[in-house]
Design an enzyme around this catalytic site. Structure first.
Site, PDB file in Angstrom:
ATOM      1  N   TYR A  32       4.941 -12.267  11.607  1.00 11.60           N
ATOM      2  CA  TYR A  32       6.303 -12.793  11.726  1.00 11.60           C
ATOM      3  C   TYR A  32       7.268 -11.707  12.170  1.00 11.60           C
ATOM      4  CZ  TYR A  32       7.865 -10.407   7.473  1.00 11.60           C
ATOM      5  OH  TYR A  32       8.213  -9.454   6.560  1.00 11.60           O
ATOM      6  N   HIS A 100     -12.853 -19.136   5.726  1.00 10.18           N
ATOM      7  CA  HIS A 100     -12.411 -17.766   5.917  1.00 10.18           C
ATOM      8  C   HIS A 100     -12.595 -17.292   7.360  1.00 10.18           C
ATOM      9  CE1 HIS A 100     -12.207 -17.744   1.573  1.00 10.18           C
ATOM     10  NE2 HIS A 100     -11.693 -16.506   1.590  1.00 10.18           N
ATOM     11  N   LYS A 144       3.099  -6.568  10.810  1.00  7.27           N
ATOM     12  CA  LYS A 144       4.109  -7.361  10.089  1.00  7.27           C
ATOM     13  C   LYS A 144       3.473  -8.702   9.724  1.00  7.27           C
ATOM     14  CE  LYS A 144       9.096  -8.179  10.120  1.00  7.27           C
ATOM     15  NZ  LYS A 144       9.403  -7.296   8.983  1.00  7.27           N
ATOM     16  N   GLU A 176       7.436   3.594   2.071  1.00  9.44           N
ATOM     17  CA  GLU A 176       8.598   2.793   2.467  1.00  9.44           C
ATOM     18  C   GLU A 176       9.057   1.968   1.281  1.00  9.44           C
ATOM     19  OE1 GLU A 176       7.381   0.229   5.664  1.00  9.44           O
ATOM     20  OE2 GLU A 176       5.549  -0.387   4.629  1.00  9.44           O
ATOM     21  N   LEU A 200       5.498   0.037   8.143  1.00 10.35           N
ATOM     22  CA  LEU A 200       5.911  -0.773   9.273  1.00 10.35           C
ATOM     23  C   LEU A 200       6.929   0.039  10.071  1.00 10.35           C
ATOM     24  CD1 LEU A 200       5.855  -3.628  10.647  1.00 10.35           C
ATOM     25  CD2 LEU A 200       7.959  -4.078   9.369  1.00 10.35           C
TER      26      LEU A 200
END
Length: 282
Positions: A32, A100, A144, A176, A200
């Protein structure tokens, strides 16, 4: 009425239904982006779309049409006409029976919607409190991904502690925040974790480094420890929605004098200039 987009259709927001066989629903199998909108215009749209395609490719979604993603968010922005807000765009691997293994011959499913949000002006001026915690997430944090359970749990840890954000670390090295990138300033030098699979590579993070370079603020993409975090002259976090927000407290210890530092202020000014130069804010 807000307009949203799901699986090929624009609909009124309250009419959108999600297929329970969408792999985003039961596997979090997708990626996303969140794109900021100021004065009904995109900020750093190209960078977000580039990262969306990279993230998708990292998890084996190789048939994502970047130009179509841009078209969807552009139409969505036009249909909603929200002055200041954000667009959330999500791409799942597709719809198929729960298994899966990747489904064969399935097309990615796109979900997109908009929210109105204001700039966090009070936090950017007064700062926020934070806590620290072990970073136990997977080892592909540069993707992400929709798999955000650990991030959600760490954000909740902060909320329960009366703080705004949790700053994460692995073996004592700061990575982070639960939803942000983290910067420190020591002796006038700006530092943040280097780009690798542990963080990220935030779009706002990249904009901050551009600002630092333009303003001749020395910076290093170099890891720092929790001890160095606690000894920093300034700390701030960055994200698409939180922009550049100073940290005034970590684990109930006041950072420096408890107010926004000079370097943080300079970075905020430079970030504002980027927005204004693009005529995105009246």
């Amino acid at each position: 009425m807000k307009i949203s987009y799901y699986n090929g259709e624009f609909k009124n927001d309250d009419e959108v239904t999600v297929d329970y066989n969408d792999r985003a629903f039961y596997f979090g199998d997708g990626v996303y982006e969140v794109v900021r909108v100021y004065n009904n215009e995109f900020f750093t749209l190209e960078e977000h779309m580039d990262r969306l395609v990279r993230s998708a490719s990292e998890i084996g979604i190789d048939n994502l049409d970047r130009s179509r993603m841009v078209e969807i968010v552009t139409q969505l922005n036009e249909k909603n006409n929200i002055d200041n807000g954000s667009i959330y765009i999500q791409v799942s691997r597709g719809i198929g029976k729960r298994n899966h293994a990747y489904p064969l011959d399935k097309s990615p499913v796109v979900l997109a919607y908009m929210n109105e949000i204001s700039r966090p002006t009070a936090q950017m001026e007064d700062g926020i409190s934070t806590i620290t915690a072990d970073d136990y997430r997977w080892l592909k944090c540069h993707v992400k991904s929709l798999n955000l359970l650990a991030n959600v749990m760490e954000k909740e840890r902060a909320v329960r502690a009366g703080a705004h954000e949790t700053i994460l670390h692995r073996d004592g090295v700061v990575t982070e925040g639960s939803s942000t990138n983290v910067f420190i300033v020591k002796d006038g030098v700006l530092r943040t974790h280097p780009v690798d699979n542990m963080i990220l590579n935030g779009i706002t993070r990249l904009e901050v480094l551009k600002v630092a370079e333009a303003r001749n603020i020395p910076y290093e993409e170099k890891a720092f420890t929790v001890d160095e975090l606690m000894d920093a002259d300034e700390i701030f976090i960055t994200s698409t929605t939180q922009e550049v927000t100073p940290v005034t407290e970590v684990d109930k210890k006041t950072v420096a004098n408890g107010s926004k530092g000079e370097v943080t202020h300079a970075i905020q000014e430079g970030f504002d200039e980027k927005i204004h130069k693009l005529n995105l804010v009246k």
